[in-house]
Design a protein around this motif. Structure first.
Motif, PDB file in Angstrom:
ATOM      1  N   ASN A 254       0.794  -1.218   0.000  1.00  0.00           N
ATOM      2  CA  ASN A 254       0.000   0.000   0.000  1.00  0.00           C
ATOM      3  C   ASN A 254       0.833   1.277   0.000  1.00  0.00           C
ATOM      4  O   ASN A 254       0.281   2.370  -0.109  1.00  0.00           O
ATOM      5  N   PHE A 255       2.146   1.165   0.115  1.00  0.00           N
ATOM      6  CA  PHE A 255       2.993   2.355   0.065  1.00  0.00           C
ATOM      7  C   PHE A 255       2.993   2.933  -1.350  1.00  0.00           C
ATOM      8  O   PHE A 255       2.894   2.204  -2.341  1.00  0.00           O
ATOM      9  N   GLY A 256       3.134   4.252  -1.424  1.00  0.00           N
ATOM     10  CA  GLY A 256       2.900   4.951  -2.676  1.00  0.00           C
ATOM     11  C   GLY A 256       3.976   4.830  -3.730  1.00  0.00           C
ATOM     12  O   GLY A 256       3.730   5.143  -4.894  1.00  0.00           O
ATOM     13  N   TYR A 257       5.169   4.375  -3.375  1.00  0.00           N
ATOM     14  CA  TYR A 257       6.262   4.322  -4.343  1.00  0.00           C
ATOM     15  C   TYR A 257       6.030   3.171  -5.326  1.00  0.00           C
ATOM     16  O   TYR A 257       6.082   2.010  -4.970  1.00  0.00           O
ATOM     17  N   HIS A 258       5.747   3.519  -6.580  1.00  0.00           N
ATOM     18  CA  HIS A 258       5.429   2.541  -7.631  1.00  0.00           C
ATOM     19  C   HIS A 258       4.271   1.632  -7.229  1.00  0.00           C
ATOM     20  O   HIS A 258       4.222   0.456  -7.614  1.00  0.00           O
ATOM     21  N   TRP A 259       3.330   2.178  -6.480  1.00  0.00           N
ATOM     22  CA  TRP A 259       2.184   1.382  -6.026  1.00  0.00           C
ATOM     23  C   TRP A 259       1.414   0.779  -7.206  1.00  0.00           C
ATOM     24  O   TRP A 259       1.228   1.413  -8.250  1.00  0.00           O
ATOM     25  N   GLY A 260       0.977  -0.458  -7.034  1.00  0.00           N
ATOM     26  CA  GLY A 260       0.060  -1.087  -7.975  1.00  0.00           C
ATOM     27  C   GLY A 260       0.657  -1.566  -9.270  1.00  0.00           C
ATOM     28  O   GLY A 260      -0.059  -2.061 -10.131  1.00  0.00           O
ATOM     29  N   PRO A 279      -3.007   4.097  -3.288  1.00  0.00           N
ATOM     30  CA  PRO A 279      -1.893   3.984  -2.343  1.00  0.00           C
ATOM     31  C   PRO A 279      -2.148   4.808  -1.087  1.00  0.00           C
ATOM     32  O   PRO A 279      -2.958   5.740  -1.073  1.00  0.00           O
ATOM     33  N   ASN A 280      -1.438   4.458  -0.031  1.00  0.00           N
ATOM     34  CA  ASN A 280      -1.413   5.243   1.208  1.00  0.00           C
ATOM     35  C   ASN A 280      -2.810   5.455   1.786  1.00  0.00           C
ATOM     36  O   ASN A 280      -3.142   6.539   2.270  1.00  0.00           O
ATOM     37  N   THR A 281      -3.625   4.410   1.776  1.00  0.00           N
ATOM     38  CA  THR A 281      -4.989   4.541   2.281  1.00  0.00           C
ATOM     39  C   THR A 281      -5.130   4.113   3.736  1.00  0.00           C
ATOM     40  O   THR A 281      -6.118   4.480   4.381  1.00  0.00           O
ATOM     41  N   GLU A 282      -4.199   3.351   4.258  1.00  0.00           N
ATOM     42  CA  GLU A 282      -4.392   2.726   5.562  1.00  0.00           C
ATOM     43  C   GLU A 282      -3.834   3.599   6.679  1.00  0.00           C
ATOM     44  O   GLU A 282      -2.719   4.105   6.589  1.00  0.00           O
ATOM     45  N   VAL A 283      -4.619   3.730   7.732  1.00  0.00           N
ATOM     46  CA  VAL A 283      -4.230   4.608   8.834  1.00  0.00           C
ATOM     47  C   VAL A 283      -2.924   4.150   9.468  1.00  0.00           C
ATOM     48  O   VAL A 283      -2.105   4.982   9.896  1.00  0.00           O
ATOM     49  N   GLU A 284      -2.691   2.840   9.486  1.00  0.00           N
ATOM     50  CA  GLU A 284      -1.443   2.334  10.058  1.00  0.00           C
ATOM     51  C   GLU A 284      -0.242   2.767   9.214  1.00  0.00           C
ATOM     52  O   GLU A 284       0.805   3.153   9.764  1.00  0.00           O
ATOM     53  N   ILE A 285      -0.400   2.712   7.883  1.00  0.00           N
ATOM     54  CA  ILE A 285       0.691   3.110   6.987  1.00  0.00           C
ATOM     55  C   ILE A 285       0.913   4.620   7.059  1.00  0.00           C
ATOM     56  O   ILE A 285       2.059   5.094   7.083  1.00  0.00           O
ATOM     57  N   LEU A 286      -0.157   5.369   7.096  1.00  0.00           N
ATOM     58  CA  LEU A 286      -0.018   6.822   7.201  1.00  0.00           C
ATOM     59  C   LEU A 286       0.655   7.206   8.519  1.00  0.00           C
ATOM     60  O   LEU A 286       1.490   8.125   8.556  1.00  0.00           O
ATOM     61  N   SER A 287       0.324   6.511   9.594  1.00  0.00           N
ATOM     62  CA  SER A 287       0.975   6.783  10.878  1.00  0.00           C
ATOM     63  C   SER A 287       2.465   6.489  10.804  1.00  0.00           C
ATOM     64  O   SER A 287       3.291   7.266  11.319  1.00  0.00           O
ATOM     65  N   LEU A 288       2.829   5.374  10.180  1.00  0.00           N
ATOM     66  CA  LEU A 288       4.239   5.027  10.035  1.00  0.00           C
ATOM     67  C   LEU A 288       4.965   6.061   9.181  1.00  0.00           C
ATOM     68  O   LEU A 288       6.070   6.518   9.535  1.00  0.00           O
ATOM     69  N   GLN A 289       4.368   6.444   8.061  1.00  0.00           N
ATOM     70  CA  GLN A 289       4.999   7.434   7.194  1.00  0.00           C
ATOM     71  C   GLN A 289       5.134   8.780   7.890  1.00  0.00           C
ATOM     72  O   GLN A 289       6.186   9.441   7.788  1.00  0.00           O
ATOM     73  N   ASN A 290       4.096   9.201   8.596  1.00  0.00           N
ATOM     74  CA  ASN A 290       4.166  10.474   9.311  1.00  0.00           C
ATOM     75  C   ASN A 290       5.250  10.450  10.387  1.00  0.00           C
ATOM     76  O   ASN A 290       5.926  11.464  10.626  1.00  0.00           O
ATOM     77  N   PHE A 291       5.402   9.309  11.027  1.00  0.00           N
ATOM     78  CA  PHE A 291       6.450   9.167  12.040  1.00  0.00           C
ATOM     79  C   PHE A 291       7.828   9.304  11.406  1.00  0.00           C
ATOM     80  O   PHE A 291       8.687  10.043  11.909  1.00  0.00           O
ATOM     81  N   VAL A 292       8.058   8.606  10.305  1.00  0.00           N
ATOM     82  CA  VAL A 292       9.340   8.732   9.606  1.00  0.00           C
ATOM     83  C   VAL A 292       9.547  10.167   9.136  1.00  0.00           C
ATOM     84  O   VAL A 292      10.643  10.733   9.261  1.00  0.00           O
TER      85      VAL A 292
END
Length: 424
Positions: A254-260, A279-292
């Motif tokens: 689900n990460f946006g880099y070359h997604w799908g 891409p980047n639809t999941e709250v868990e992934i967005l939380s991880l990306q925002n943290f990084v």
């Protein structure tokens, strides 16, 4: 990374579990067998992809092409039919597990009173241990980077003993069923905090360590309480089939880099590899990306995502088997250091190279996002033990061995990365 493809008659079993209420009996796999099948031609590969039209099975690996072995789970009522199917096609196979439930019982949660690395543990026990370590050490900065779809905390730990260090990021259990992932990440964190090994203590002094041991808490809890074979998160994804609503997104798609761009069944909403509609639809992934993203550019210099199974150190890129990062040769030298050191402990061989080349082409993974978007100069996915004997269900008596060999590999990886100038 590789996971369970739920098909036909076993789907109702899993979907009933998906709608179950707390306390309902978890799905069981008594007398289910695991078959290893060797596919050597395109024709056999195409027949295997259509196997659900004839036999009810789970397929444990993404079906990517010939020249590989694949693992199938079959119930006792369908073993003769599977044998006939494989023999008719002259597919070489062997039964590697006679009773899957016994194997699951061997890898089930043991003594859950306190954290140790002889047993697998529940989310509560893992989180309680993190809280206690954070309270005991002033060089640990602990927080919650966000909450899952079902409202569970996603916890983080930052270890920093001196200013000016560069950071190494460790991420675990983005795939729910891969229990050895968070077990290994917490083993490594414990070594950095509590080991008396001078080398580990040096690494804890000279580098900052940022750890998110449980990216997918909802899915992880679901594997403990309802369905051990679950991979994705637990958000209803808006689709349904004949068994009811479909749940979850494969968050490492689900990460946006070359997604799908590539991947087995990433566009099938009710399969376990579904990468989402966007891409980047999941709250868990967005939380991880925002943290990084909360850290300044250039601070995180290595990103390691821990998965099961296969014993690989997988480098960017995943979306292609012909395109490679500019510093690919450098990353291979660093991965080779991990592989050599890990093998010295118990003989476990870790193959290393670009994931699209070695494993299979798939888009939307964390390591590729960290490299391609965040410009982290060394990223990888570490696929832990084993090579298929136990697969996702590694017995708990191997946790410490896995942690020990990965600790040795990590030491060598960091030292080689430093020699290569990654932390400059």
């Amino acid at each position: 990374m590789k996971l369970v493809f739920l098909l036909i008659a076993l789907v109702p079993l899993v979907m009933v579990a998906a709608k179950s209420t707390p306390g309902r009996m978890a799905a069981r796999y008594d007398n289910f067998a695991v078959y290893k099948v060797d596919i050597d031609t395109d024709e056999k590969m195409e027949e295997l992809k259509k196997i659900h039209e004839r036999v009810t099975v789970h397929i444990l690996n993404e079906l990517m092409g010939p020249g590989r072995s694949y693992y199938l789970i079959v119930g006792p009522l369908f073993r003769r039919a599977l044998d006939r199917f494989l023999n008719f096609l002259e597919i070489v196979y062997e039964v590697v597990v006679d009773d899957l439930q016994k194997l699951l019982d061997d890898s089930a949660v043991g003594n859950d009173d306190q954290m140790e690395w002889e047993n697998y543990h529940s989310l509560d026990t893992i989180y309680d241990w993190i809280d206690k370590e954070c309270a005991a050490h002033d060089y640990l900065e602990c927080g919650v980077i966000g909450k899952s779809y079902e409202g569970r905390e996603i916890k983080s730990i930052k270890l920093s003993k001196r200013p000016g260090n560069k950071a190494i990021f460790l991420e675990g259990n983005i795939h729910a069923m891969e229990w050895i992932s968070s077990a290994t990440v917490t083993f490594l964190l414990n070594q950095l905090i509590n080991s008396e090994d001078p080398e580990m203590q040096r690494l804890s002094e000279e580098y900052d360590w940022i750890v998110v041991p449980m990216v997918n808490p909802d899915g992880f809890v679901y594997t403990h309480e309802v369905e051990r074979l679950w991979r994705k998160n637990r958000r209803p994804n808006g689709y349904s089939n004949t068994t009811g609503d479909c749940y979850g997104i494969d968050m490492n798609r689900n990460f946006g880099y070359h997604w799908g761009g590539a991947g087995w069944n990433i566009d099938e909403p009710c399969d376990h590899w579904f990468g989402g509609d966007e891409p980047n639809t999941e709250v868990e992934i967005l939380s991880l990306q925002n943290f990084v993203n909360s850290f300044e550019d250039g601070y995180i210099r290595s990103y390691l995502a821990f998965h099961a199974y296969g014993q690989y150190v997988l480098l960017p890129y995943g979306h292609s088997n012909t395109e490679f990062p500019p510093n690919y040769d450098q990353m291979k030298r660093i991965a080779a250091a991990f592989s050599d050191a890990a093998a010295d402990v118990y003989g476990s061989v870790f193959t290393y190279g670009a994931s699209g080349l070695l494993n299979y082409v798939v888009s939307g993974a964390a390591k590729d996002w960290a490299y391609g978007v965040k410009n982290v100069p060394f990223t990888c996915t570490v696929e832990l033990r084993d090579k298929g004997t136990y697969g996702f269900f590694l017995p708990s008596n191997q946790i410490t061995e896995v942690g020990t060999e990965v600790t040795a590999g990590l030491k060598a990886l960091v030292n080689k990365a430093a020699e290569e100038g990654i932390y400059n």
